[in-house]
Design a protein around this motif. Structure first.
Motif, PDB file in Angstrom:
ATOM      1  N   ARG A  36       0.843  -1.185   0.000  1.00  0.00           N
ATOM      2  CA  ARG A  36       0.000   0.000   0.000  1.00  0.00           C
ATOM      3  C   ARG A  36       0.886   1.245   0.000  1.00  0.00           C
ATOM      4  NH1 ARG A  36      -4.115  -2.497  -1.780  1.00  0.00           N
ATOM      5  NH2 ARG A  36      -5.251  -3.774  -0.332  1.00  0.00           N
ATOM      6  N   ILE A  37       0.923   1.903  -1.121  1.00  0.00           N
ATOM      7  CA  ILE A  37       1.676   3.141  -1.249  1.00  0.00           C
ATOM      8  C   ILE A  37       0.690   4.244  -1.615  1.00  0.00           C
ATOM      9  CG2 ILE A  37       3.502   4.354  -2.535  1.00  0.00           C
ATOM     10  CD1 ILE A  37       4.573   2.043  -0.836  1.00  0.00           C
ATOM     11  N   PRO A  38       0.520   5.241  -0.770  1.00  0.00           N
ATOM     12  CA  PRO A  38      -0.406   6.331  -1.097  1.00  0.00           C
ATOM     13  C   PRO A  38      -0.057   6.954  -2.454  1.00  0.00           C
ATOM     14  CG  PRO A  38       0.329   6.510   1.177  1.00  0.00           C
ATOM     15  CD  PRO A  38       1.168   5.447   0.527  1.00  0.00           C
ATOM     16  N   GLY A  39      -1.073   7.069  -3.310  1.00  0.00           N
ATOM     17  CA  GLY A  39      -0.853   7.633  -4.639  1.00  0.00           C
ATOM     18  C   GLY A  39      -0.059   6.720  -5.556  1.00  0.00           C
ATOM     19  N   GLY A  40       0.019   5.436  -5.204  1.00  0.00           N
ATOM     20  CA  GLY A  40       0.837   4.490  -5.953  1.00  0.00           C
ATOM     21  C   GLY A  40       0.309   4.183  -7.343  1.00  0.00           C
ATOM     22  N   CYS A  41       1.189   3.634  -8.141  1.00  0.00           N
ATOM     23  CA  CYS A  41       0.869   3.192  -9.493  1.00  0.00           C
ATOM     24  C   CYS A  41       0.937   1.660  -9.488  1.00  0.00           C
ATOM     25  CB  CYS A  41       1.869   3.777 -10.476  1.00  0.00           C
ATOM     26  SG  CYS A  41       1.508   3.409 -12.200  1.00  0.00           S
ATOM     27  N   TYR A  42      -0.126   1.016  -9.991  1.00  0.00           N
ATOM     28  CA  TYR A  42      -0.249  -0.434  -9.902  1.00  0.00           C
ATOM     29  C   TYR A  42      -0.633  -1.041 -11.240  1.00  0.00           C
ATOM     30  CZ  TYR A  42      -0.596   0.406  -4.865  1.00  0.00           C
ATOM     31  OH  TYR A  42      -0.346   0.786  -3.578  1.00  0.00           O
ATOM     32  N   PHE A  43      -0.121  -2.238 -11.487  1.00  0.00           N
ATOM     33  CA  PHE A  43      -0.545  -3.069 -12.614  1.00  0.00           C
ATOM     34  C   PHE A  43      -1.488  -4.128 -12.058  1.00  0.00           C
ATOM     35  CE2 PHE A  43       0.036  -7.151 -14.810  1.00  0.00           C
ATOM     36  CZ  PHE A  43      -0.350  -6.795 -16.096  1.00  0.00           C
ATOM     37  N   PHE A  44      -2.609  -4.357 -12.746  1.00  0.00           N
ATOM     38  CA  PHE A  44      -3.601  -5.339 -12.305  1.00  0.00           C
ATOM     39  C   PHE A  44      -3.920  -6.336 -13.408  1.00  0.00           C
ATOM     40  CE2 PHE A  44      -4.669  -1.398 -10.073  1.00  0.00           C
ATOM     41  CZ  PHE A  44      -4.677  -1.820  -8.766  1.00  0.00           C
ATOM     42  N   THR A  45      -4.225  -7.545 -12.986  1.00  0.00           N
ATOM     43  CA  THR A  45      -4.874  -8.541 -13.831  1.00  0.00           C
ATOM     44  C   THR A  45      -6.105  -8.992 -13.071  1.00  0.00           C
ATOM     45  OG1 THR A  45      -2.782  -9.294 -14.787  1.00  0.00           O
ATOM     46  CG2 THR A  45      -4.664 -10.798 -14.942  1.00  0.00           C
ATOM     47  N   VAL A  46      -7.254  -8.924 -13.733  1.00  0.00           N
ATOM     48  CA  VAL A  46      -8.528  -9.303 -13.135  1.00  0.00           C
ATOM     49  C   VAL A  46      -9.183 -10.304 -14.083  1.00  0.00           C
ATOM     50  CG1 VAL A  46     -10.730  -8.455 -12.264  1.00  0.00           C
ATOM     51  CG2 VAL A  46      -8.702  -7.002 -12.123  1.00  0.00           C
ATOM     52  N   ASN A  47      -9.553 -11.462 -13.550  1.00  0.00           N
ATOM     53  CA  ASN A  47     -10.062 -12.566 -14.367  1.00  0.00           C
ATOM     54  C   ASN A  47     -11.519 -12.886 -14.077  1.00  0.00           C
ATOM     55  OD1 ASN A  47      -7.525 -13.425 -15.654  1.00  0.00           O
ATOM     56  ND2 ASN A  47      -6.928 -13.932 -13.567  1.00  0.00           N
ATOM     57  N   LEU A  48     -12.191 -13.377 -15.095  1.00  0.00           N
ATOM     58  CA  LEU A  48     -13.504 -13.969 -14.883  1.00  0.00           C
ATOM     59  C   LEU A  48     -13.326 -15.269 -14.112  1.00  0.00           C
ATOM     60  CD1 LEU A  48     -15.220 -13.558 -18.376  1.00  0.00           C
ATOM     61  CD2 LEU A  48     -15.566 -12.180 -16.321  1.00  0.00           C
ATOM     62  N   LEU A  49     -14.331 -15.666 -13.379  1.00  0.00           N
ATOM     63  CA  LEU A  49     -14.281 -16.916 -12.626  1.00  0.00           C
ATOM     64  C   LEU A  49     -14.118 -18.094 -13.576  1.00  0.00           C
ATOM     65  CD1 LEU A  49     -14.531 -18.420  -9.938  1.00  0.00           C
ATOM     66  CD2 LEU A  49     -17.005 -18.430 -10.280  1.00  0.00           C
ATOM     67  N   GLU A  50     -14.935 -18.136 -14.580  1.00  0.00           N
ATOM     68  CA  GLU A  50     -14.870 -19.206 -15.585  1.00  0.00           C
ATOM     69  C   GLU A  50     -14.222 -18.646 -16.840  1.00  0.00           C
ATOM     70  OE1 GLU A  50     -15.731 -22.358 -15.106  1.00  0.00           O
ATOM     71  OE2 GLU A  50     -16.431 -21.940 -13.070  1.00  0.00           O
ATOM     72  N   ARG A  51     -12.959 -18.990 -17.052  1.00  0.00           N
ATOM     73  CA  ARG A  51     -12.263 -18.476 -18.235  1.00  0.00           C
ATOM     74  C   ARG A  51     -12.929 -18.978 -19.511  1.00  0.00           C
ATOM     75  NH1 ARG A  51      -7.041 -16.082 -16.927  1.00  0.00           N
ATOM     76  NH2 ARG A  51      -6.925 -15.641 -19.133  1.00  0.00           N
ATOM     77  N   SER A  52     -13.781 -20.004 -19.384  1.00  0.00           N
ATOM     78  CA  SER A  52     -14.486 -20.516 -20.560  1.00  0.00           C
ATOM     79  C   SER A  52     -15.577 -19.557 -21.026  1.00  0.00           C
ATOM     80  CB  SER A  52     -15.094 -21.897 -20.259  1.00  0.00           C
ATOM     81  OG  SER A  52     -16.059 -21.772 -19.231  1.00  0.00           O
ATOM     82  N   GLN A  53     -15.928 -18.574 -20.176  1.00  0.00           N
ATOM     83  CA  GLN A  53     -16.860 -17.525 -20.619  1.00  0.00           C
ATOM     84  C   GLN A  53     -16.043 -16.622 -21.540  1.00  0.00           C
ATOM     85  OE1 GLN A  53     -17.711 -16.212 -16.607  1.00  0.00           O
ATOM     86  NE2 GLN A  53     -19.864 -16.726 -16.899  1.00  0.00           N
ATOM     87  N   ASN A  54     -15.703 -17.158 -22.698  1.00  0.00           N
ATOM     88  CA  ASN A  54     -14.633 -16.589 -23.490  1.00  0.00           C
ATOM     89  C   ASN A  54     -14.898 -15.245 -24.143  1.00  0.00           C
ATOM     90  OD1 ASN A  54     -16.371 -17.428 -25.440  1.00  0.00           O
ATOM     91  ND2 ASN A  54     -15.028 -18.995 -26.267  1.00  0.00           N
ATOM     92  N   ASN A  55     -16.088 -14.692 -24.059  1.00  0.00           N
ATOM     93  CA  ASN A  55     -16.272 -13.366 -24.648  1.00  0.00           C
ATOM     94  C   ASN A  55     -17.178 -12.464 -23.813  1.00  0.00           C
ATOM     95  OD1 ASN A  55     -18.796 -14.402 -25.122  1.00  0.00           O
ATOM     96  ND2 ASN A  55     -18.800 -13.973 -27.311  1.00  0.00           N
ATOM     97  N   LEU A  56     -17.399 -12.813 -22.577  1.00  0.00           N
ATOM     98  CA  LEU A  56     -18.329 -12.065 -21.732  1.00  0.00           C
ATOM     99  C   LEU A  56     -17.951 -10.593 -21.619  1.00  0.00           C
ATOM    100  CD1 LEU A  56     -20.831 -12.396 -19.834  1.00  0.00           C
ATOM    101  CD2 LEU A  56     -19.183 -12.471 -17.978  1.00  0.00           C
ATOM    102  N   LEU A  57     -16.690 -10.291 -21.401  1.00  0.00           N
ATOM    103  CA  LEU A  57     -16.288  -8.904 -21.183  1.00  0.00           C
ATOM    104  C   LEU A  57     -16.415  -8.059 -22.445  1.00  0.00           C
ATOM    105  CD1 LEU A  57     -13.227  -9.437 -18.829  1.00  0.00           C
ATOM    106  CD2 LEU A  57     -15.551  -8.737 -18.219  1.00  0.00           C
TER     107      LEU A  57
END
Length: 183
Positions: free
Chosen positions: A8-29
């Motif tokens: 936790r860095i105030p004002g920090g810069c972060y890289f994120f990866t966020v996944n669907l629960l079922e990766r087989s929902q291959n075009n939901l997003l």
């Protein structure tokens, strides 16, 4: 149970990866990209953050954010984005008994992956990783062909040339990022 410590860095810069629960929902997003955009916009109104880079793939997201000064709360921002997006869709997905008891949807993985960016070299590498990811997954032949990315915004701003990621260097970059991911 594992100890999930987040830097936790105030004002920090972060890289994120966020996944669907079922990766087989291959075009939901991408199928519901407008819902996702509205969820992000609504969250940014409540809890601002700067989007340095963002790419939405069919079943996961990569992005780089910078939080406001003195702010360390990216977790609740993700909670709001996920909740808003989930509520915008009909509840047709399968849910585990645990999720049903908790009143949770079965769309997103509960956690997300984050990395605190500590210098300009990491910043550039993570921004480029976001941009090149659709190409890496074989979704397009050129980075500029993927519509769900801040690449187009950055081309307009002169940060990337329109043909970035469309040459032999791309294959080298993909190999470099694959090696980086395995560390």
């Amino acid at each position: 149970m594992p100890d999930y410590r987040r830097y936790r860095i105030p004002g920090g810069c972060y890289f994120f990866t966020v996944n669907l629960l079922e990766r087989s929902q291959n075009n939901l997003l991408v199928r519901h990209i407008d819902n996702l955009r509205k969820s992000v916009q609504a969250t940014r109104k409540k809890r601002p953050f700067h989007i340095d880079a963002w790419v939405v793939l069919p079943n996961h997201i990569h992005c780089v954010w910078t939080l406001p000064p003195r702010d360390i709360d990216n977790t609740n921002r993700w909670r709001l984005i996920k909740q808003s997006f989930s509520k915008s869709l009909p509840a047709t997905e399968k849910r585990s008994t645990v999720r049903l008891k908790r009143g949770e949807r079965g769309i997103w993985q509960r956690r997300f992956w984050e990395h605190l960016i500590v210098d300009e070299t990491e910043y550039a590498a993570h921004i480029e990783y976001c941009m090149i990811n659709p190409l890496k997954h074989g979704l397009v032949k050129r980075v500029g062909d993927w519509p769900y990315s801040t690449f187009h915004r950055d081309v307009e701003r002169g940060i990337f040339p329109v043909d970035w990621g469309g040459s032999v260097e791309v294959n080298k970059a993909i190999d470099q990022y694959d090696d980086w991911n395995e560390l």
